[in-house]
Scaffold this motif. Structure first.
Motif, PDB file in Angstrom:
ATOM      1  N   ARG A 409      38.357  33.260  34.909  1.00  0.00           N
ATOM      2  CA  ARG A 409      38.667  31.832  34.893  1.00  0.00           C
ATOM      3  C   ARG A 409      37.379  31.012  34.816  1.00  0.00           C
ATOM      4  N   ASN A 410      36.932  30.502  35.937  1.00  0.00           N
ATOM      5  CA  ASN A 410      35.725  29.672  35.976  1.00  0.00           C
ATOM      6  C   ASN A 410      34.488  30.547  36.065  1.00  0.00           C
ATOM      7  N   MET A 411      33.386  30.069  35.501  1.00  0.00           N
ATOM      8  CA  MET A 411      32.128  30.792  35.550  1.00  0.00           C
ATOM      9  C   MET A 411      30.979  29.833  35.856  1.00  0.00           C
ATOM     10  N   GLU A 412      29.908  30.389  36.371  1.00  0.00           N
ATOM     11  CA  GLU A 412      28.681  29.639  36.616  1.00  0.00           C
ATOM     12  C   GLU A 412      27.503  30.603  36.512  1.00  0.00           C
ATOM     13  N   ALA A 413      26.438  30.183  35.824  1.00  0.00           N
ATOM     14  CA  ALA A 413      25.259  31.031  35.638  1.00  0.00           C
ATOM     15  C   ALA A 413      24.021  30.322  36.161  1.00  0.00           C
ATOM     16  N   TYR A 414      23.239  31.054  36.949  1.00  0.00           N
ATOM     17  CA  TYR A 414      21.981  30.498  37.449  1.00  0.00           C
ATOM     18  C   TYR A 414      21.079  31.627  37.936  1.00  0.00           C
ATOM     19  N   ASN A 415      19.805  31.564  37.537  1.00  0.00           N
ATOM     20  CA  ASN A 415      18.774  32.479  38.021  1.00  0.00           C
ATOM     21  C   ASN A 415      19.184  33.949  37.851  1.00  0.00           C
ATOM     22  N   ASN A 416      19.657  34.277  36.652  1.00  0.00           N
ATOM     23  CA  ASN A 416      20.044  35.638  36.290  1.00  0.00           C
ATOM     24  C   ASN A 416      21.275  36.153  37.041  1.00  0.00           C
ATOM     25  N   LEU A 417      22.024  35.257  37.643  1.00  0.00           N
ATOM     26  CA  LEU A 417      23.292  35.631  38.255  1.00  0.00           C
ATOM     27  C   LEU A 417      24.429  34.947  37.504  1.00  0.00           C
ATOM     28  N   LEU A 418      25.527  35.657  37.362  1.00  0.00           N
ATOM     29  CA  LEU A 418      26.744  35.081  36.791  1.00  0.00           C
ATOM     30  C   LEU A 418      27.850  35.187  37.819  1.00  0.00           C
ATOM     31  N   LEU A 419      28.427  34.046  38.184  1.00  0.00           N
ATOM     32  CA  LEU A 419      29.568  33.999  39.091  1.00  0.00           C
ATOM     33  C   LEU A 419      30.830  33.827  38.260  1.00  0.00           C
ATOM     34  N   VAL A 420      31.807  34.693  38.483  1.00  0.00           N
ATOM     35  CA  VAL A 420      33.046  34.659  37.714  1.00  0.00           C
ATOM     36  C   VAL A 420      34.230  34.609  38.667  1.00  0.00           C
ATOM     37  N   GLU A 421      35.063  33.588  38.502  1.00  0.00           N
ATOM     38  CA  GLU A 421      36.326  33.563  39.238  1.00  0.00           C
ATOM     39  C   GLU A 421      37.303  34.478  38.509  1.00  0.00           C
ATOM     40  N   SER A 422      37.644  35.573  39.145  1.00  0.00           N
ATOM     41  CA  SER A 422      38.508  36.553  38.500  1.00  0.00           C
ATOM     42  C   SER A 422      39.974  36.159  38.654  1.00  0.00           C
ATOM     43  N   ASN A 423      40.779  36.628  37.712  1.00  0.00           N
ATOM     44  CA  ASN A 423      42.220  36.393  37.781  1.00  0.00           C
ATOM     45  C   ASN A 423      42.986  37.694  38.006  1.00  0.00           C
ATOM     46  N   LEU A 424      42.268  38.812  38.181  1.00  0.00           N
ATOM     47  CA  LEU A 424      42.911  40.112  38.299  1.00  0.00           C
ATOM     48  C   LEU A 424      42.616  40.752  39.650  1.00  0.00           C
ATOM     49  N   MET A 425      43.640  41.292  40.277  1.00  0.00           N
ATOM     50  CA  MET A 425      43.514  41.936  41.573  1.00  0.00           C
ATOM     51  C   MET A 425      42.958  43.351  41.405  1.00  0.00           C
ATOM     52  N   GLY A 426      41.962  43.694  42.211  1.00  0.00           N
ATOM     53  CA  GLY A 426      41.372  45.021  42.159  1.00  0.00           C
ATOM     54  C   GLY A 426      42.100  46.003  43.067  1.00  0.00           C
ATOM     55  N   LYS A 427      41.595  47.221  43.115  1.00  0.00           N
ATOM     56  CA  LYS A 427      42.189  48.245  43.967  1.00  0.00           C
ATOM     57  C   LYS A 427      42.059  47.867  45.441  1.00  0.00           C
ATOM     58  N   PHE A 428      43.060  48.215  46.228  1.00  0.00           N
ATOM     59  CA  PHE A 428      43.058  48.080  47.681  1.00  0.00           C
ATOM     60  C   PHE A 428      43.005  46.624  48.150  1.00  0.00           C
ATOM     61  N   GLU A 429      43.373  45.671  47.286  1.00  0.00           N
ATOM     62  CA  GLU A 429      43.402  44.262  47.663  1.00  0.00           C
ATOM     63  C   GLU A 429      44.845  43.820  47.878  1.00  0.00           C
ATOM     64  N   THR A 430      45.029  42.812  48.712  1.00  0.00           N
ATOM     65  CA  THR A 430      46.380  42.389  49.081  1.00  0.00           C
ATOM     66  C   THR A 430      46.743  41.063  48.428  1.00  0.00           C
ATOM     67  N   ARG A 431      48.031  40.893  48.149  1.00  0.00           N
ATOM     68  CA  ARG A 431      48.521  39.661  47.550  1.00  0.00           C
ATOM     69  C   ARG A 431      48.325  38.472  48.477  1.00  0.00           C
ATOM     70  N   GLU A 432      48.386  38.703  49.798  1.00  0.00           N
ATOM     71  CA  GLU A 432      48.231  37.601  50.761  1.00  0.00           C
ATOM     72  C   GLU A 432      46.879  36.912  50.593  1.00  0.00           C
ATOM     73  N   ILE A 433      45.827  37.707  50.402  1.00  0.00           N
ATOM     74  CA  ILE A 433      44.497  37.127  50.231  1.00  0.00           C
ATOM     75  C   ILE A 433      44.426  36.345  48.927  1.00  0.00           C
TER      76      ILE A 433
END
Length: 503
Positions: A409-433
């Protein structure tokens, strides 16, 4: 003092009983709260990649050892297995304390109350007890001391090497070949501060020297300044040297000492100097674009749709030149070349690199300010092909036939870092979070390296709409509010290498 056979047997029985109580309790507590235990393994900096295997294996081994300890002919095997497992646990804690990028939560049950150092001391005591029981058992069975010593060293080497191998391979998989297991950083953000903007139409236009510049989609010629302490707010009305210029989707962007007003659907690009609210038109040719980032006072990079191929392309334009430079092969087409290449164009104002991150697949491009490709890197999810369904319409146009699967979704780049708001749930993660927070993944844009993830809680029913990263803070827009989070060392330590490379 020489111990009688009765005393030796009593000592071995007592140590076996202690190990039985330990392993039965530990395995049962893990089994009763198996999901949480699996998540804890997944968050381990050493074992993340193997959470699906390690979690059931540890429980099974602990129960198996208990059985071996109380089958008299197999007790010595059970004691060697106990010794090896405790060595593995102790080496694991040592690596956590000395080589881990962050320290995760401890295991569950009563042992959760122990700190990692206390836990290591606890393990060492049990290692000594196992050694004592083995020495007594083997000597009572008539085995020579040399053979006993060799077996102990083999178990010591096996327990240590197993954990070290898992650690090294897990680090490689998580950072380079991630199997979509997130590693959540411990307390990456501190002291949340909230500032009421009184409108939800603001967006980040830039940052410099302790000032946040905000544009407003409902008041496009107003530039708003907010200090990083979120105490003061100032608005400036911008004027154009072409006052009758008609806009459709105007944006404001700040790259000190200049501000820019632009609309790629007109098209028009104006530039003015901060401190002087008037701006003059700087583009001399009709360059239609959908996204734009300024990389120097006279140069901007943009995304547009090619007249010849009808696909998205990236380009660069320098003031004074008649035509832009178009790069036709940077955005890789998978279906129609429009929807499947949709994404966000970013500029890292510290490294001076240009980033393009796709919305519908796990890929982002790192380029220099001249749009020369440096790297093609990937986010940690497994969606390598955009899941879009496109229908061809009369006249050569295209339309989405179904909602696409959004990956980033949203992204931000600064000082060789990229922040990405993900839209996909990874392994061992809960829907509540996921229902209550946005998940932000962090990547190093200098290499294929996933650094970790963190949560940003929703503000009521409002989720974040945009991010701005600085040396000290992460600023977030959410509804009518701007939030400021102070960055913890878990994030800022990655800036140091970038600062050394980009003085």
């Amino acid at each position: 003092m020489k111990l009688s056979p009765h005393v030796k047997k009593a000592l071995v029985d007592t140590i076996s009983l202690l190990y039985t109580l330990l392993f039965v309790y530990a395995a049962t507590s893990k089994l009763l709260d198996y999901s949480n235990f699996q998540v804890q393994i997944a968050q381990s900096p050493l074992l993340s990649a193997y959470a699906g295997i390690v979690a059931p294996m540890v429980i099974s081994v602990e129960y198996l050892i208990v059985i071996l300890l109380w089958l008299k002919p197999l007790r010595s095997i059970g004691l060697y297995a106990s010794f090896t497992l405790m060595v593995s646990f102790t080496v694991y804690i040592y690596l956590i304390l000395n080589y881990s990028e962050f320290i995760p939560c401890s295991c569950g049950g009563i042992l959760e109350k122990l700190g990692w150092t206390e836990h290591m001391a606890f393990n060492i005591v049990f290692i000594i007890l196992a050694l004592l029981a083995l020495l007594l058992t083997e000597r009572m069975s008539g085995k020579r001391m040399g053979r006993i010593l060799v077996l102990h060293l083999l178990c010591l080497g096996l327990g240590s090497s197993l954990v070290i191998i898992l650690f090294l391979s897990s680090e490689h998989i998580i950072k380079k070949e991630n199997n979509f297991t997130r590693r959540f950083l411990q307390h990456p953000l501190n002291d949340e501060t909230v500032f009421n903007l009184e409108a939800d139409s603001y967006y980040f236009a830039g940052y410099e020297d302790g000032k946040i510049f905000l544009g407003n989609s409902t008041a496009p010629q107003i530039l708003t300044l907010v200090d990083t302490l979120l105490k003061t707010k100032q608005s400036i009305r911008l004027t154009l040297d072409t006052p009758r210029q008609r806009f459709r989707s105007v944006k404001v962007q700040v790259r000190t000492p200049y501000f820019y007003i632009y609309d790629g659907t007109v098209p028009a690009v104006f530039r003015g100097r901060l401190g002087d609210s008037s701006a003059v038109k700087i583009n001399t040719s009709d360059i239609y674009f959908s996204q734009l980032q300024f990389v120097t006072p006279d140069t901007f990079v943009f995304r547009a749709q090619s007249d010849s191929t009808k696909t998205n392309v990236l380009g660069a334009f320098t003031q004074g030149k008649t035509n832009p430079e178009i790069s036709y092969d940077l955005l890789s087409r998978q279906y129609d070349g429009v929807f499947d290449t949709d994404g966000m164009l970013l500029y890292d104002r510290r490294s001076r690199n240009v980033i393009y991150s796709y919305f519908y697949r796990n890929e982002f491009l790192v380029m220099d300010s001249g749009l020369n490709l440096l790297r093609r890197l990937h986010t940690i999810d497994t969606i390598s092909r955009a899941q879009v369904t496109v229908r061809d319409l009369p006249g050569g146009t295209h339309k989405l036939d179904a909602p696409p699967l959004i990956v980033n979704r949203n992204m931000e780049a600064y000082n060789n870092l990229l922040l990405v708001e993900s839209n996909l749930m990874g392994k061992f993660e809960t829907r509540e979070i996921w229902d209550s927070a946005s998940v932000i993944d962090i990547y190093d844009t200098r290499e294929q390296s996933y650094l970790g993830s963190f949560f940003i809680e929703h503000r009521g029913k409002k989720r974040l709409s945009q991010m701005l990263l600085t040396d000290e803070y992460l600023f977030v827009l959410s509804g009518r509010e701007m939030l400021r989070y102070r960055l913890a060392q878990a994030i800022t330590k990655h800036f140091k290498k970038g600062e050394a490379e980009n003085p």
